[in-house]
Each structure stands twice: as structure tokens, then as C-alpha cells.
Design a protein around this motif. Structure first.
Motif, PDB file in Angstrom:
ATOM      1  N   LYS A 121       0.801  -1.218   0.000  1.00  0.00           N
ATOM      2  CA  LYS A 121       0.000   0.000   0.000  1.00  0.00           C
ATOM      3  C   LYS A 121       0.844   1.284   0.000  1.00  0.00           C
ATOM      4  O   LYS A 121       0.531   2.224  -0.743  1.00  0.00           O
ATOM      5  CB  LYS A 121      -0.956  -0.014   1.189  1.00  0.00           C
ATOM      6  CG  LYS A 121      -1.890   1.190   1.273  1.00  0.00           C
ATOM      7  CD  LYS A 121      -2.899   1.231   0.163  1.00  0.00           C
ATOM      8  CE  LYS A 121      -3.903   0.121   0.273  1.00  0.00           C
ATOM      9  NZ  LYS A 121      -4.765   0.154   1.461  1.00  0.00           N
ATOM     10  N   LYS A 160      -7.212   2.553   8.327  1.00  0.00           N
ATOM     11  CA  LYS A 160      -7.332   1.309   7.562  1.00  0.00           C
ATOM     12  C   LYS A 160      -6.047   0.508   7.735  1.00  0.00           C
ATOM     13  O   LYS A 160      -4.986   1.073   8.064  1.00  0.00           O
ATOM     14  CB  LYS A 160      -7.592   1.605   6.081  1.00  0.00           C
ATOM     15  CG  LYS A 160      -6.520   2.446   5.406  1.00  0.00           C
ATOM     16  CD  LYS A 160      -6.833   2.715   3.935  1.00  0.00           C
ATOM     17  CE  LYS A 160      -7.932   3.708   3.753  1.00  0.00           C
ATOM     18  NZ  LYS A 160      -8.118   4.100   2.318  1.00  0.00           N
ATOM     19  N   GLY A 164      -4.236  -4.572   4.376  1.00  0.00           N
ATOM     20  CA  GLY A 164      -5.572  -4.926   3.927  1.00  0.00           C
ATOM     21  C   GLY A 164      -6.028  -6.280   4.426  1.00  0.00           C
ATOM     22  O   GLY A 164      -7.169  -6.680   4.221  1.00  0.00           O
ATOM     23  N   PRO A 175     -12.793  -3.272   7.288  1.00  0.00           N
ATOM     24  CA  PRO A 175     -13.373  -2.056   6.739  1.00  0.00           C
ATOM     25  C   PRO A 175     -12.589  -0.799   7.098  1.00  0.00           C
ATOM     26  O   PRO A 175     -11.978  -0.716   8.168  1.00  0.00           O
ATOM     27  CB  PRO A 175     -14.772  -2.017   7.360  1.00  0.00           C
ATOM     28  CG  PRO A 175     -14.630  -2.781   8.639  1.00  0.00           C
ATOM     29  CD  PRO A 175     -13.640  -3.866   8.343  1.00  0.00           C
ATOM     30  N   THR A 176     -12.611   0.155   6.185  1.00  0.00           N
ATOM     31  CA  THR A 176     -12.088   1.482   6.477  1.00  0.00           C
ATOM     32  C   THR A 176     -13.025   2.130   7.495  1.00  0.00           C
ATOM     33  O   THR A 176     -14.241   2.123   7.325  1.00  0.00           O
ATOM     34  CB  THR A 176     -12.025   2.324   5.208  1.00  0.00           C
ATOM     35  OG1 THR A 176     -11.124   1.704   4.283  1.00  0.00           O
ATOM     36  CG2 THR A 176     -11.546   3.739   5.500  1.00  0.00           C
ATOM     37  N   THR A 177     -12.455   2.690   8.558  1.00  0.00           N
ATOM     38  CA  THR A 177     -13.253   3.187   9.676  1.00  0.00           C
ATOM     39  C   THR A 177     -12.878   4.624  10.006  1.00  0.00           C
ATOM     40  O   THR A 177     -11.694   4.982  10.014  1.00  0.00           O
ATOM     41  CB  THR A 177     -13.033   2.305  10.918  1.00  0.00           C
ATOM     42  OG1 THR A 177     -13.297   0.940  10.573  1.00  0.00           O
ATOM     43  CG2 THR A 177     -13.941   2.720  12.054  1.00  0.00           C
ATOM     44  N   ARG A 198     -10.117  11.893   5.381  1.00  0.00           N
ATOM     45  CA  ARG A 198     -11.363  11.366   4.826  1.00  0.00           C
ATOM     46  C   ARG A 198     -11.820  12.209   3.646  1.00  0.00           C
ATOM     47  O   ARG A 198     -11.887  13.432   3.730  1.00  0.00           O
ATOM     48  CB  ARG A 198     -12.469  11.337   5.880  1.00  0.00           C
ATOM     49  CG  ARG A 198     -13.802  10.785   5.367  1.00  0.00           C
ATOM     50  CD  ARG A 198     -14.813  10.686   6.479  1.00  0.00           C
ATOM     51  NE  ARG A 198     -15.285  11.985   6.920  1.00  0.00           N
ATOM     52  CZ  ARG A 198     -16.471  12.498   6.589  1.00  0.00           C
ATOM     53  NH1 ARG A 198     -17.291  11.826   5.784  1.00  0.00           N
ATOM     54  NH2 ARG A 198     -16.835  13.661   7.058  1.00  0.00           N
ATOM     55  N   ILE A 238     -18.116   3.119  10.131  1.00  0.00           N
ATOM     56  CA  ILE A 238     -17.489   2.494   8.974  1.00  0.00           C
ATOM     57  C   ILE A 238     -17.792   3.303   7.721  1.00  0.00           C
ATOM     58  O   ILE A 238     -18.937   3.630   7.442  1.00  0.00           O
ATOM     59  CB  ILE A 238     -17.973   1.044   8.808  1.00  0.00           C
ATOM     60  CG1 ILE A 238     -17.515   0.205  10.009  1.00  0.00           C
ATOM     61  CG2 ILE A 238     -17.475   0.438   7.518  1.00  0.00           C
ATOM     62  CD1 ILE A 238     -18.062  -1.200  10.007  1.00  0.00           C
ATOM     63  N   ASP A 240     -16.956   2.591   4.169  1.00  0.00           N
ATOM     64  CA  ASP A 240     -16.390   1.652   3.215  1.00  0.00           C
ATOM     65  C   ASP A 240     -17.532   1.117   2.367  1.00  0.00           C
ATOM     66  O   ASP A 240     -18.491   0.541   2.893  1.00  0.00           O
ATOM     67  CB  ASP A 240     -15.701   0.517   3.979  1.00  0.00           C
ATOM     68  CG  ASP A 240     -14.840  -0.368   3.105  1.00  0.00           C
ATOM     69  OD1 ASP A 240     -15.278  -0.673   1.978  1.00  0.00           O
ATOM     70  OD2 ASP A 240     -13.746  -0.754   3.548  1.00  0.00           O
TER      71      ASP A 240
END
Length: 342
Positions: A121, A160, A164, A175-177, A198, A238, A240
Motif C-alpha cells: 500500500k 485502515k 488490507g 473495513p475502512t473506519t 477522509r 465504517i 467503506d
């Protein structure tokens, strides 16, 4: 000449390409490295300056010299299903299989070396920015004070995993939080943590790239960005699309020229023949790069949009068109200077 597909038996996405190849009579050999040895066997001989290799699956034997392409889709861990499974067997089976396949003239989707690098990433984010794709401000750190300073500059953050992967099961997604207000960030000291500004998204974009062909799909967000709606509601904290029950259906969308140029440059520098890009679209129509999965799913997009992604993959693997002349291509890029999506 045979197309070799390395994936699990239950891979429905791969089936979409296999159907196209079968319809045109192009030989396909599908195997899961997890079945090596036992359900899958191999042999390779190096003599007099020449390599001869063979694969056997279900009694069918194929010469490695007769492979036209290799699709590394979702292969299992070599040797994992053997009664004598061990880390040693996995390494031996992996070295044998992938080492022999590297001796062929087949082209790869995607080459294991490129795929391994492409999974990182931090490198993805750096490469995307180098290729001109917008990337949200991101921090990866184990220093709580650095995380707090980053949060002061960008108060609205998501967290995140760097890899992954799920800590308990690599097959599960994390999940992206959204980071809650008042976070002290002490926990980042326990392991590298990825914090990212975000994007107040109005939609999620999945851009599937097959060779030089682009297939973009848009799903409107129900819980973020649009009309000032806060995304801490029915979905908790969450943010995502994979876990957003109110997200809209996927619909085909054209690709802005600058994005098309950026993803082509990305794939070229990453040496990838296939990539599934995820973008977050904001209210200004900007596509913010989130990640590129070098073996990402496309089945759900094809089912909802009708885009012929499976056919495109089959044509790349075959090295020739499979359908009649004039078969519909994926949506093309928009004119220069137009950052919006229809």
C-alpha cells in the motif's frame, strides 16, 4: 497454445473469462497450486541447454512450452492441501511451480514479481501520486505524537490496515473506519497504522483495467458527503462501500482523461496487465485514489453494469479478439480538461 489460470475452484470471476475462451475453442488449463502435489503434478527437465516442463491436472498433461499466457487470479498456497502440508513443502512446491513457469515465453496477468510489489500500500500511494492521480493526505506511523500532530492538521481522518489483511483470517476484509473525535492515538505504538484524510465522497468508483482497456463503474454513496450527510449513522463509524448497505447500484461511467492517463502510467510503471482501482469521488467530481488491487474482483461490476470485462480478460489472455468486429468496448475517457462524470 493453452491459457493457464492459477486460481481456486470456486472462483466465479475466473469463470467469466473461461466461458469466453471455451466458446472460441481456446484451450484452458485451470489449476489451484494448493493441490500441488496430488491433484496437480509437474515435471521439468533441464538438459543440453533446453528446458522441457509439463503440468498434469486430472489426467490432462500440458507442455509448459505450449502456454500462451498465465493468469494469476486467486491461487491457493502451494502444497496447502497435501496430507503432508508444511511450510517446507509450501516453499518447495512454490519454487518448483513458479520457477518453472518463469522459464516459459508465456505472458503474465500479472507476473508474480510485479504482483508482489504491487500489493504494498505505501508504494501504491507513492506511485499513484507520481503518475498524477490525486491521493488524500496519508500517514503511516508507530509514533503517537506524530499521529496526533497529523490529526491536528487533518481533523477528519479514517484508519485502515496497511496490508488490507484481516489479523485472524487473510480471506476477510477489514473495513475502512472513521477515527472518532478525541482519539489519543496511543495504540499506534503497537503496530504501523495508516491514517488518511477522509474524502467526503459522493460516490465510489471501481475502475477495472485490462491491458489498455478501461471499465469504470460508479456507485453513489448513501452515507457520506452528499448533501452534508454525516457518515456516522446507520453504518456506525465504517466508511467503506463494501460495508455500506445503502450504497447505490453500480452504473457505467466514463473516465476523465487525466485519470485515464494516470492509471495507464501506473500500470506501465508497475508492470501490471490488470488492475482494479478504487477511487472516492467528491462533490467537485475529483477522483481520489485509494488503492489498486492487482487481482481484484470484477464479477460484481460486470453483472450490474453489463460491461464485458470477462471478455476483455479472455481476449488479453488469448492475444486476439474473440468477438465480432465492433464489439462494444468499455467506456472511454472524457475530453481533456473535463474532470466530471456524467
Amino acid at each position: 497454445m493453452t491459457v493457464l489460470i492459477l486460481t481456486s475452484e470456486q472462483d466465479v470471476t475466473a469463470d467469466m473469462a473461461v466461458v469466453e475462451l471455451n466458446a472460441k475453442g481456446i484451450p484452458v488449463l485451470r489449476l489451484d497450486p494448493a493441490e500441488l502435489p496430488g491433484g496437480v503434478d509437474l515435471s521439468g527437465e533441464y538438459a543440453h541447454g533446453v528446458f522441457h516442463g509439463h503440468l498434469s491436472v486430472g489426467g490432462r498433461v500440458v507442455s509448459m512450452g505450449g502456454l500462451r499466457s498465465i493468469w494469476v487470479r486467486r491461487p491457493g498456497t502451494p502444497g496447502a492441501r497435501s496430507p503432508a502440508a508444511s511450510s517446507w513443502l509450501t516453499e518447495e512446491a512454490s519454487q518448483a511451480l513458479y520457477g518453472m513457469l518463469r522459464c516459459t515465453d508465456a505472458r503474465w496477468m500479472n507476473h508474480p514479481d510485479a504482483a508482489r510489489r504491487a500489493r504494498h500500500k505505501p508504494w501504491q500511494l507513492w506511485l499513484a501520486r507520481e503518475c498524477g492521480l490525486p491521493v488524500p493526505a496519508t500517514l503511516i506511523t508507530t509514533f503517537p505524537r506524530v499521529a496526533r500532530a497529523f490529526a491536528e492538521r487533518y481533523p477528519d481522518l479514517v484508519v485502515k490496515p496497511v496490508s488490507g489483511a484481516h489479523p485472524g483470517d487473510g480471506a476477510l476484509a477489514v473495513p475502512t473506519t472513521r477515527v472518532r473525535p478525541g482519539e489519543d492515538y496511543q495504540d499506534v505504538a503497537h503496530g504501523p497504522t495508516l491514517l488518511q484524510r477522509r474524502v467526503r465522497r459522493t460516490a465510489d468508483i471501481r475502475l477495472t483495467c485490462v491491458g489498455d482497456r478501461l471499465f469504470a463503474a460508479r456507485s453513489r454513496s448513501a452515507t457520506d458527503g452528499a448533501d452534508g450527510v454525516d457518515d456516522i449513522d446507520a453504518t456506525g463509524d465504517i466508511v467503506d462501500v463494501r460495508f455500506d448497505p445503502g450504497a447505490g447500484p453500480w452504473r457505467p461511467v466514463s473516465v476523465p482523461r487525466r485519470v485515464a492517463d494516470g492509471v495507464h502510467a501506473y500500470l506501465d510503471r508497475a508492470q501490471l496487465a490488470y488492475g482494479a482501482f478504487d477511487f472516492a469521488e467528491d462533490a467537485d467530481g475529483i477522483w481520489w485514489f485509494l488503492e489498486c488491487n492487482q487481482s481484484g474482483q470484477f464479477g460484481f461490476v460486470e453483472i450490474e453494469t453489463g460491461q464485458p470485462i470477462g471478455r476483455a480478460v479472455a481476449e488479453w489472455l488469448a492475444g486476439e479478439p474473440l468477438g465480432p468486429a465492433g464489439a462494444p468496448p468499455g467506456p472511454g475517457p472524457l475530453p481533456d480538461g473535463d474532470p466530471t462524470c456524467p
